[in-house]
Write a protein that holds these residues in place. Structure first.
Motif, short mmCIF file in Angstrom:
data_model
loop_
_atom_site.label_atom_id
_atom_site.label_comp_id
_atom_site.label_asym_id
_atom_site.label_seq_id
_atom_site.Cartn_x
_atom_site.Cartn_y
_atom_site.Cartn_z
N UNK A 58 124.69 24.82 58.67
CA UNK A 58 124.44 26.02 59.48
C UNK A 58 123.15 25.83 60.29
N UNK A 59 123.25 26.20 61.55
CA UNK A 59 122.09 26.13 62.43
C UNK A 59 121.90 27.49 63.14
N UNK A 60 120.64 27.78 63.49
CA UNK A 60 120.28 29.05 64.16
C UNK A 60 119.75 28.74 65.55
N UNK A 61 120.31 29.42 66.54
CA UNK A 61 119.91 29.28 67.94
C UNK A 61 120.00 27.82 68.41
N UNK A 62 120.95 27.05 67.84
CA UNK A 62 121.25 25.71 68.32
C UNK A 62 120.28 24.62 67.93
N UNK A 63 119.25 24.92 67.13
CA UNK A 63 118.30 23.86 66.81
C UNK A 63 117.71 23.96 65.42
N UNK A 64 117.55 25.12 64.87
CA UNK A 64 116.92 25.30 63.57
C UNK A 64 117.99 25.26 62.49
N UNK A 65 117.85 24.25 61.56
CA UNK A 65 118.81 24.16 60.47
C UNK A 65 118.44 25.16 59.38
N UNK A 66 119.40 26.02 59.08
CA UNK A 66 119.19 27.03 58.04
C UNK A 66 119.41 26.40 56.66
N UNK A 67 120.48 25.60 56.54
CA UNK A 67 120.81 24.96 55.27
C UNK A 67 122.14 24.26 55.36
N UNK A 68 122.53 23.62 54.25
CA UNK A 68 123.77 22.85 54.24
C UNK A 68 124.40 22.91 52.85
N UNK A 69 125.71 22.89 52.88
CA UNK A 69 126.47 22.79 51.63
C UNK A 69 127.28 21.51 51.69
N UNK A 70 127.20 20.71 50.61
CA UNK A 70 127.94 19.44 50.58
C UNK A 70 128.17 19.04 49.13
N UNK A 71 129.40 18.59 48.87
CA UNK A 71 129.78 18.10 47.53
C UNK A 71 129.44 19.09 46.43
N UNK A 72 129.66 20.39 46.75
CA UNK A 72 129.47 21.42 45.73
C UNK A 72 128.06 21.86 45.52
N UNK A 73 127.11 21.42 46.34
CA UNK A 73 125.71 21.82 46.18
C UNK A 73 125.16 22.25 47.54
N UNK A 74 124.17 23.14 47.52
CA UNK A 74 123.57 23.63 48.75
C UNK A 74 122.13 23.16 48.86
N UNK A 75 121.69 22.99 50.08
CA UNK A 75 120.31 22.60 50.36
C UNK A 75 119.78 23.54 51.42
N UNK A 76 118.71 24.28 51.12
CA UNK A 76 118.15 25.29 52.03
C UNK A 76 116.90 24.74 52.68
N UNK A 77 116.79 24.95 53.98
CA UNK A 77 115.60 24.55 54.73
C UNK A 77 114.50 25.57 54.45
N UNK A 78 113.42 25.13 53.88
CA UNK A 78 112.35 26.04 53.49
C UNK A 78 111.37 26.33 54.62
#
Length: 399
Positions: A58-78
């Motif tokens: 997921x990205x916000x306004x085309x450049x800022x990564x909010x976070x990602x889900x992959x292989x059953x786990x999520x990673x949030x951009x802090x």
């Protein structure tokens, strides 16, 4: 030799076909687009896909990564404004406590399950965040007058992307030559008495709405008064009231608030037992009280006034309709009696004359046809004749 080559070709074809199929675009659909939320509520983006997902970014306004889900786990951009508020699952992005600055375009990048040599598919979705409407109030004029400008104002203390709708008596107000609507203002110019009623303004945005109602009173008048006269005896042929009797003058005028009245006779104020009343009771004492009576109506709020006058004739002799009809009927009866007497007299004279005609005819016949014999004169001096004597002797003269 040919058989191994054939098998090699078949294997390459299968691999190429699998790669081509893997490179087919993944269909991405959002459950809601755009997403509309109220500040403070939870933002939910839901992705509908036709294949299993390997990863979702997921990205916000085309450049800022909010976070990602992959292989059953999520990673949030802090390092974003969403820190501490984001939750990512296989097909959803959730952001708690929506803020106005969260509004904008979000993009999801979906990688289907399978080998890593796949084309990444992406699709944007819009988020709109609104402050809820609150503190709606409708301000109306304390005094609204017919013929003047009347302005209503609708206010609110909270709310973004506001739309204001006006209504009267449950129906929407349509602008015309007299009515102007501009946001939270409604202007009526000029106002009419029919504009009075319950007005409402509804303040809304896509996530909330509030309505408030106020009553508007339009003061008007006084209209031109209507005067009526009423007495115990209505005179016919001139005059309004018989001297010594009472007459009532009534003055009516349409006005809000109700009009206050005053009376004058030939320019002089007339005292009444009911001040400011539209009723004037006069106990007549003299025919000198005749004149022109004028009623003046005034409105204490609009400051307007209007008047109407009538001529009042007090007479010494007054005949009402019944008396006039009685006199007319009496005269007709008298004429009929006189006519009957004349007819009777004429009939009597005619009959009397007819009764005398035979007697007169007999006398005439006797005179015409009697014996013309000479009757000798009566020898008695007084012409009297002795009824006991016979006829006188005949005298003979000697020859």
């Amino acid at each position: 030799m040919r058989q191994p080559l054939l098998l090699l070709r078949l294997s390459l074809a299968v691999l190429l076909s699998a790669k081509v199929l893997a490179q087919q675009p993944v269909e991405i659909q959002f459950q809601t687009d755009p997403v509309l939320v109220q500040t403070g509520s939870e933002i939910v983006f839901t992705v509908l896909t036709v294949s299993q997902v390997f990863s979702m970014k997921w990205q916000f306004q085309g450049g800022v990564t909010v976070g990602q889900w992959s292989s059953g786990a999520s990673a949030i951009n802090q390092g974003t404004q969403f820190v501490g508020r984001v939750t990512i699952s296989a097909n959803q992005l959730r952001i708690a406590g929506a803020q106005l600055r969260d509004a904008g375009d979000y993009t999801v990048e979906v990688t289907p399950s399978g080998t890593t040599d796949f084309i990444v598919n992406s699709k944007p979705v819009q988020l709109r965040v609104f402050d809820a409407v609150a503190g709606v109030n409708l301000i109306v004029p304390a005094v609204a007058m017919e013929g003047r400008n009347v302005s209503l104002r609708c206010t609110w203390t909270a709310g973004t992307d506001i739309t204001v709708q006006w209504g009267k008596g449950g129906a929407a107000i349509v602008t015309d030559a007299r009515i102007t609507i501009s946001g939270g203002f409604l202007v009526i110019n000029p106002a009419r008495r029919s504009d009075a009623g319950d007005y409402s303004c509804t303040v809304s945005n896509p996530v909330s709405a509030q309505t408030t109602t106020q009553s508007v009173t339009v003061y008007y008048g006084p209209d031109t008064p209507v005067l009526t006269k009423k007495s115990a005896k209505e005179c016919v042929g001139g005059g309004d009231v018989l001297v010594g009797q009472e007459v009532r003058l009534t003055c009516l005028s349409d006005s809000l608030p109700p009009a206050l009245f005053s009376w004058q006779r030939d320019g002089q104020t007339v005292a009444t037992g009911q001040p400011d009343s539209g009723v004037l009771n006069l106990q007549t004492l003299s025919t000198d009280e005749s004149g022109r009576y004028v009623c003046t109506a005034r409105n204490s709020i609009t400051g307007g006034s209007s008047e109407q006058g009538t001529d009042l004739a007090i007479v010494a002799t007054c005949l009402n309709v019944g008396e006039v009809v009685g006199i007319v009927i009496g005269c007709l009866l008298l004429l009929l009696i006189l006519l009957a007497l004349v007819i009777v007299l004429i009939v009597f004279l005619v009959r009397r004359r007819r009764a005398q005609r035979p007697r007169d005819s007999a006398v005439l016949v006797q005179r015409d046809y009697a014996n013309p014999r000479l009757i000798p004169p009566d020898p008695q001096p007084n012409g009297a004749r002795d009824l006991g004597q016979g006829p006188p002797p005949l005298s003979h003269t000697p020859s």
